[in-house]
Design a protein around this motif. Structure first.
Motif, PDB file in Angstrom:
ATOM      1  N   PHE A  63       0.528  -1.147   0.252  1.00  0.00           N
ATOM      2  CA  PHE A  63      -0.395  -0.136   0.124  1.00  0.00           C
ATOM      3  C   PHE A  63       1.343   0.998  -0.202  1.00  0.00           C
ATOM      4  O   PHE A  63       1.807   1.483   0.777  1.00  0.00           O
ATOM      5  N   VAL A  64       1.292   2.175  -0.832  1.00  0.00           N
ATOM      6  CA  VAL A  64       1.632   3.071  -1.084  1.00  0.00           C
ATOM      7  C   VAL A  64       0.614   4.175  -0.842  1.00  0.00           C
ATOM      8  O   VAL A  64       0.300   4.609  -2.066  1.00  0.00           O
ATOM      9  N   SER A  65       1.267   5.139   0.036  1.00  0.00           N
ATOM     10  CA  SER A  65       0.787   6.386   0.476  1.00  0.00           C
ATOM     11  C   SER A  65       0.685   7.245  -0.989  1.00  0.00           C
ATOM     12  O   SER A  65       1.521   7.398  -1.806  1.00  0.00           O
ATOM     13  N   GLY A  66      -0.369   8.418  -0.982  1.00  0.00           N
ATOM     14  CA  GLY A  66      -0.731   8.854  -1.846  1.00  0.00           C
ATOM     15  C   GLY A  66       0.937  10.113  -1.573  1.00  0.00           C
ATOM     16  O   GLY A  66       1.138  10.017  -0.957  1.00  0.00           O
ATOM     17  N   GLN A  67       1.447  10.244  -3.501  1.00  0.00           N
ATOM     18  CA  GLN A  67       2.880  10.762  -3.423  1.00  0.00           C
ATOM     19  C   GLN A  67       1.703  11.546  -4.076  1.00  0.00           C
ATOM     20  O   GLN A  67       0.899  12.318  -5.456  1.00  0.00           O
ATOM     21  N   ILE A  68       2.625  12.972  -4.116  1.00  0.00           N
ATOM     22  CA  ILE A  68       2.444  14.675  -4.495  1.00  0.00           C
ATOM     23  C   ILE A  68       3.676  14.526  -4.973  1.00  0.00           C
ATOM     24  O   ILE A  68       5.262  13.930  -5.024  1.00  0.00           O
ATOM     25  N   GLY A  69       4.160  16.109  -5.707  1.00  0.00           N
ATOM     26  CA  GLY A  69       5.137  16.506  -6.808  1.00  0.00           C
ATOM     27  C   GLY A  69       6.392  17.025  -6.226  1.00  0.00           C
ATOM     28  O   GLY A  69       6.561  17.797  -6.929  1.00  0.00           O
ATOM     29  N   LEU A  70       6.502  16.651  -4.734  1.00  0.00           N
ATOM     30  CA  LEU A  70       7.715  17.324  -4.093  1.00  0.00           C
ATOM     31  C   LEU A  70       9.137  16.367  -5.050  1.00  0.00           C
ATOM     32  O   LEU A  70       8.953  15.039  -4.838  1.00  0.00           O
ATOM     33  N   VAL A  71      10.453  17.018  -4.975  1.00  0.00           N
ATOM     34  CA  VAL A  71      11.716  16.859  -5.198  1.00  0.00           C
ATOM     35  C   VAL A  71      11.998  16.281  -3.661  1.00  0.00           C
ATOM     36  O   VAL A  71      11.995  16.658  -2.647  1.00  0.00           O
ATOM     37  N   PRO A  72      12.766  14.595  -3.814  1.00  0.00           N
ATOM     38  CA  PRO A  72      12.739  14.439  -2.360  1.00  0.00           C
ATOM     39  C   PRO A  72      14.265  15.385  -1.972  1.00  0.00           C
ATOM     40  O   PRO A  72      14.327  15.447  -0.042  1.00  0.00           O
ATOM     41  N   ALA A  73      15.198  15.736  -2.747  1.00  0.00           N
ATOM     42  CA  ALA A  73      16.120  16.303  -1.757  1.00  0.00           C
ATOM     43  C   ALA A  73      16.325  17.611  -1.534  1.00  0.00           C
ATOM     44  O   ALA A  73      16.633  17.951  -0.465  1.00  0.00           O
ATOM     45  N   THR A  74      15.315  18.309  -1.857  1.00  0.00           N
ATOM     46  CA  THR A  74      15.031  19.738  -1.592  1.00  0.00           C
ATOM     47  C   THR A  74      13.300  19.533  -0.704  1.00  0.00           C
ATOM     48  O   THR A  74      13.275  20.567  -0.102  1.00  0.00           O
ATOM     49  N   MET A  75      12.204  18.681  -1.224  1.00  0.00           N
ATOM     50  CA  MET A  75      10.508  18.482  -0.339  1.00  0.00           C
ATOM     51  C   MET A  75       9.989  20.105  -1.290  1.00  0.00           C
ATOM     52  O   MET A  75       9.248  20.551  -0.371  1.00  0.00           O
ATOM     53  N   THR A  76      10.435  20.193  -2.171  1.00  0.00           N
ATOM     54  CA  THR A  76      10.201  21.610  -2.744  1.00  0.00           C
ATOM     55  C   THR A  76       9.118  20.699  -4.089  1.00  0.00           C
ATOM     56  O   THR A  76       9.585  19.501  -4.611  1.00  0.00           O
ATOM     57  N   PHE A  77       7.979  21.352  -4.117  1.00  0.00           N
ATOM     58  CA  PHE A  77       8.002  20.606  -6.129  1.00  0.00           C
ATOM     59  C   PHE A  77       8.763  21.141  -6.819  1.00  0.00           C
ATOM     60  O   PHE A  77       9.510  21.819  -7.393  1.00  0.00           O
ATOM     61  N   ALA A  78       8.651  20.211  -8.143  1.00  0.00           N
ATOM     62  CA  ALA A  78       9.563  19.579  -8.583  1.00  0.00           C
ATOM     63  C   ALA A  78       8.680  21.254  -9.735  1.00  0.00           C
ATOM     64  O   ALA A  78      10.445  21.478 -10.426  1.00  0.00           O
ATOM     65  N   GLY A  79       7.694  21.563 -10.101  1.00  0.00           N
ATOM     66  CA  GLY A  79       6.933  23.094 -10.798  1.00  0.00           C
ATOM     67  C   GLY A  79       6.363  23.313 -10.433  1.00  0.00           C
ATOM     68  O   GLY A  79       5.271  22.237 -10.090  1.00  0.00           O
ATOM     69  N   ILE A  82       0.909  20.935 -14.231  1.00  0.00           N
ATOM     70  CA  ILE A  82       0.247  20.215 -13.641  1.00  0.00           C
ATOM     71  C   ILE A  82       1.197  18.837 -14.498  1.00  0.00           C
ATOM     72  O   ILE A  82       1.627  17.685 -14.247  1.00  0.00           O
ATOM     73  N   GLU A  83       1.664  18.668 -15.351  1.00  0.00           N
ATOM     74  CA  GLU A  83       3.013  17.675 -15.858  1.00  0.00           C
ATOM     75  C   GLU A  83       3.970  18.128 -15.142  1.00  0.00           C
ATOM     76  O   GLU A  83       4.823  16.575 -14.903  1.00  0.00           O
ATOM     77  N   THR A  84       5.137  18.893 -14.669  1.00  0.00           N
ATOM     78  CA  THR A  84       5.893  19.116 -13.846  1.00  0.00           C
ATOM     79  C   THR A  84       6.122  18.182 -12.902  1.00  0.00           C
ATOM     80  O   THR A  84       6.097  16.738 -12.269  1.00  0.00           O
ATOM     81  N   GLN A  85       4.428  18.267 -12.338  1.00  0.00           N
ATOM     82  CA  GLN A  85       3.967  17.850 -10.918  1.00  0.00           C
ATOM     83  C   GLN A  85       3.638  16.411 -11.149  1.00  0.00           C
ATOM     84  O   GLN A  85       4.003  15.290 -10.189  1.00  0.00           O
ATOM     85  N   THR A  86       3.060  15.529 -11.784  1.00  0.00           N
ATOM     86  CA  THR A  86       2.478  15.164 -12.392  1.00  0.00           C
ATOM     87  C   THR A  86       4.020  13.803 -12.309  1.00  0.00           C
ATOM     88  O   THR A  86       4.012  12.470 -12.273  1.00  0.00           O
ATOM     89  N   GLU A  87       4.633  13.719 -13.201  1.00  0.00           N
ATOM     90  CA  GLU A  87       5.777  13.475 -13.633  1.00  0.00           C
ATOM     91  C   GLU A  87       6.414  12.840 -12.461  1.00  0.00           C
ATOM     92  O   GLU A  87       6.959  11.854 -12.240  1.00  0.00           O
TER      93      GLU A  87
END
Length: 161
Positions: A63-79, A82-87
Motif C-alpha cells: 500500500f503506497v501512500s499518496g504521492q505529490i510532486g515534491l523533489v525528495p532532496a529539496t522537499m519543494t515541488f518539481a514545478g 500539472i505536467e511537472t508535478q505529475t511526472e
C-alpha cells in the motif's frame, strides 16, 4: 492457528497479571504478533509529511501512500505545472515500488486526486506511460485542496507475488 493464538494469549494474560515483568513482555509479544506488516521507506522519495509511512507491505500487498510532486532532496515541488508535478509523482511512486521490490507492472489499483478536473487529460497521458499494458483499476476525483496545495496526488496498491 487463531485458536492456538487465543489460548497462548489467554495463558500469557493470566500469568502477566501476576508479574509486572511478564505483563510488559506480553505487550511486546502482542505488538509483534499483531504487526504483520513491514514499513517500506526510501530517501529517493519525499519523506512523509505527517504520521504515516511511504508504504506498508502486508502479506502479498503493498500500500503506497499518496504521492505529490515534491523533489525528495529539496522537499519543494518539481514545478508549478500539472505536467511537472505529475511526472514527479510518478517518479516518487516508482522509487517506493522499487524499494519494496516491485514496479509499475505490479500495481493493481490507483487513486488519483486532482485539484482541477480540467487536468484529467494531461495527467492521464503522463500516468499512462507507466502502464502501457494491463493498466490497474483506478478512481479519479477532483478535490478542494491537496497537501501543500499540490495539483495532483496519486496512491497505489501493488500485488507482490
Amino acid at each position: 492457528f487463531a485458536t492456538m493464538s487465543s489460548a497462548v494469549s489467554a495463558t500469557l494474560g493470566a500469568v502477566a497479571r501476576r508479574s509486572p515483568t511478564l505483563r510488559r513482555a506480553r505487550t511486546l509479544t502482542t505488538v509483534r504478533a499483531a504487526a504483520g506488516k513491514e514499513v517500506i521507506a526510501t530517501d529517493k522519495s519525499p519523506a512523509a509529511l505527517g504520521p504515516y509511512s511511504q508504504a506498508i507491505k502486508a502479506g502479498p500487498l503493498l500500500f503506497v501512500s499518496g504521492q505529490i510532486g515534491l523533489v525528495p532532496a529539496t522537499m519543494t515541488f518539481a514545478g508549478d505545472t500539472i505536467e511537472t508535478q505529475t511526472e514527479q509523482v510518478m517518479v516518487n511512486m516508482g522509487e517506493i515500488l522499487k524499494a519494496a521490490g516491485a514496479d509499475f507492472s505490479d500495481v493493481v489499483k490507483t487513486t488519483i486526486l486532482l485539484a482541477d478536473m480540467d487536468d484529467f487529460k494531461t495527467v492521464n497521458a503522463i500516468y499512462g506511460t507507466r502502464f502501457p499494458e494491463n493498466p490497474p483499476a483506478r478512481a479519479t476525483f477532483a478535490v478542494k485542496t491537496l497537501p501543500l496545495n499540490a495539483l495532483v496526488e496519486i496512491d497505489c496498491t501493488a500485488y507482490l507475488p
